[in-house]
Design an enzyme around this catalytic site. Structure first.
Site, mmCIF file in Angstrom:
data_model
loop_
_atom_site.group_PDB
_atom_site.id
_atom_site.type_symbol
_atom_site.label_atom_id
_atom_site.label_comp_id
_atom_site.label_asym_id
_atom_site.label_seq_id
_atom_site.Cartn_x
_atom_site.Cartn_y
_atom_site.Cartn_z
ATOM 1 C CD GLN A 111 -6.885 -4.146 4.376
ATOM 2 O OE1 GLN A 111 -7.844 -4.778 4.820
ATOM 3 N NE2 GLN A 111 -7.020 -2.929 3.898
ATOM 4 C CE LYS A 164 -7.181 0.342 6.292
ATOM 5 N NZ LYS A 164 -7.989 0.686 5.118
ATOM 6 C CB CYS A 176 -3.520 3.379 -1.604
ATOM 7 S SG CYS A 176 -4.700 4.651 -1.238
ATOM 8 C CG HIS A 236 -1.909 0.983 1.388
ATOM 9 N ND1 HIS A 236 -1.650 2.281 1.748
ATOM 10 C CD2 HIS A 236 -3.254 0.901 1.216
ATOM 11 C CE1 HIS A 236 -2.785 2.960 1.789
ATOM 12 N NE2 HIS A 236 -3.776 2.146 1.463
ATOM 13 C CG ASP A 291 0.605 -2.162 6.228
ATOM 14 O OD1 ASP A 291 -0.313 -2.209 7.071
ATOM 15 O OD2 ASP A 291 0.514 -1.541 5.156
HETATM 16 N N1 PLP Z 1 -1.760 -0.524 4.769
HETATM 17 C C1 PLP Z 1 -2.715 -1.221 4.158
HETATM 18 C C2 PLP Z 1 -2.422 -2.608 3.683
HETATM 19 C C3 PLP Z 1 -3.973 -0.661 3.961
HETATM 20 O O1 PLP Z 1 -4.928 -1.356 3.338
HETATM 21 C C4 PLP Z 1 -4.209 0.661 4.420
HETATM 22 C C5 PLP Z 1 -5.504 1.317 4.182
HETATM 23 O O2 PLP Z 1 -6.236 0.971 3.278
HETATM 24 C C6 PLP Z 1 -3.181 1.341 5.069
HETATM 25 C C7 PLP Z 1 -1.965 0.720 5.227
HETATM 26 C C8 PLP Z 1 -3.355 2.729 5.574
HETATM 27 O O3 PLP Z 1 -4.281 2.781 6.609
HETATM 28 P P1 PLP Z 1 -4.795 4.186 7.147
HETATM 29 O O4 PLP Z 1 -5.289 4.931 5.952
HETATM 30 O O5 PLP Z 1 -5.868 3.835 8.101
HETATM 31 O O6 PLP Z 1 -3.630 4.856 7.794
#
Ligand code: PLP
Length: 419
Positions: free
Chosen positions: A213, A236, A375, A133, A210
């Site tokens: 998810q 999430k 993203c 992401h 990360d």
């Molecule tokens: N990492 C992953 C795999 C994500 O799917 C997301 C959000 O969609 C993020 C990071 C970023 O999360 P946030 O926008 O809540 O900071």
């Protein structure tokens, strides 16, 4: 056990849990009943989380770690208890290693700015994967631009799995960091974290996971994984927006300079210097997301009641069903591996139809999905499509809802091809 499927002992009853989510009973303005398949973007909240927000503002609210009055003490206690609940959720060794941030993105930026800037030098290497992401990609590009580090990429196979042979080739003494997602937000791929972490550590690299998810959908144990950092977001996982978590190993967190400066993160301030507070406060400058943390704790309580192993098993069942049903849709291509290797995320493309048009027509049937690059622009370049349509499930989705996806898509295709 860290990030693999576990069979739950009791089957999950989605209907029972749905009753706690007022929004899931919504009927859209066109009369269609809502089918919410956009859970990878953000989940919905149960009454218990909404009530925790309302109750805190109505009965306990004050600023934290500053006051001595009753309300301040009550809020302090709730805030500390929220940290402890998050600690238990991920099995961190201590609550001080749980830093409240504003989301996964701000947690990763914290590491890039604080650990990255103090540790990385010109020529050092950062290893990322093609499925990251932007939140686990751009902060490293920014860091690399500042310090002269080099980014290297672990490619993916055509099935959407990491090429683990490439990991072996790419790891070297120059590798200082491996930053990898636990679960891809597009492919759904569950990455073999234990293997990656073991290999990275053998090369002397630090590993940031990360977990945006993953933490909401399956049991994650930071000690079993042995990851150095883990980042995730509250919104999430049934919690509010504006709260996230950074877990870090104690020796790393203690060696890192504070990222943001301000109130709350200091032990002593003089005219020409300051001394930083101990963990976790040294990384929580300013008034933190107090109510958000307390409501996140309510979300954690709720997830524990449902059971993360049961959630993971249930989502696998929905994903298998979705893969099977979507096979009948002409020209539809699903990206990513087979259901057994992924979380509840199904991204697809239809020949000659734009993902946004497809999502708009699904919306007419009440089905909320996400369309775009999610993203992950480098990943979409690798997949050879500018955009995908993504259906992402949670434990409150039902097989009856999943059943409606294929016929709704066929109707959408019919409409679009007539135009
Ligand atoms: N990492 C992953 C795999 C994500 O799917 C997301 C959000 O969609 C993020 C990071 C970023 O999360 P946030 O926008 O809540 O900071």
């Amino acid at each position: 056990m860290a990030v693999t499927a576990r069979e739950s002992s009791s089957p999950l009853d989605a209907q029972q849990w749905r009753e706690d989510f007022p929004i899931l009973a919504r009927v859209l303005p066109n009369g269609a009943k809502l089918i919410y398949f956009d859970n990878a973007a953000t989940t919905q909240r149960p009454r218990q989380v909404i009530e925790a927000i309302v109750d805190t503002y109505q009965r306990h609210y004050a600023n934290v770690l500053r006051g001595v009055h009753t309300l301040a003490e009550e809020t302090d206690e709730l805030y500390a208890s929220a940290r402890e609940k998050v600690r238990t959720l991920i099995n961190a060794p201590s609550a001080e290693q749980v830093i409240f941030t504003y989301g996964a993105t701000s947690a990763i930026n914290l590491v890039a700015r604080s650990w990255g800037e103090s540790m990385l030098r010109r020529g050092d290497e950062i290893l990322l994967t093609e499925m990251e992401h932007h939140s686990n990609l751009v902060p490293w590009q920014q860091l690399a631009a500042r310090c002269g580090a080099v980014i290297r990429w672990i490619p993916i196979t055509d099935d959407g799995l990491l090429e683990l042979d490439a990991l072996e080739r790419l790891l070297s003494q120059r590798t200082k960091l491996v930053a990898v997602t636990a679960v891809s937000n597009v492919l759904g791929t569950i990455n073999p974290l234990e293997h990656i972490i073991r290999r990275a550590h053998a090369a002397g690299a630090v590993v940031l996971v990360d977990g945006a998810q993953a933490v909401p959908h399956m049991p994650i144990d930071v000690q079993a994984l042995d990851c150095d950092f883990l980042a995730f977001s509250g919104h999430k996982m049934l919690g509010p927006t504006g709260i996230g978590v950074l877990y870090g190993k104690r020796e790393l967190l203690e060696s890192m300079p504070p990222f943001l400066g301000g109130g709350g993160m200091i032990r002593l301030v003089e005219m020409d210097r300051f001394t930083a507070a101990d963990l976790p406060h040294r990384f929580e400058a300013g008034t933190p997301p107090i109510v958000e943390a307390i409501a996140l704790a309510a979300a954690v309580d709720y997830l524990n009641q449902v059971g993360l192993a049961a959630i993971h098993a249930y989502e696998l069942m929905l994903t298998r069903q979705a893969h099977q049903c979507l096979q009948s849709v002409p020209t539809l291509r699903i990206f990513g591996p087979k259901p057994e290797q992924k979380g509840g995320i199904v991204s697809f493309a239809l020949a000659n139809l734009h993902a946004h048009d497809v999502a708009q027509l699904l919306d007419r049937a009440g089905i909320a999905v996400r369309a775009g690059h999610h993203c992950t622009m480098p990943l979409h370049k690798r997949l050879g499509v500018p955009a995908t349509t993504r259906a992402s499930f949670y434990f409150y989705n039902t097989p009856e809802e999943v059943e409606q996806l294929a016929p709704a898509l066929e109707r959408a295709m019919h409409t679009l091809r007539r135009k």
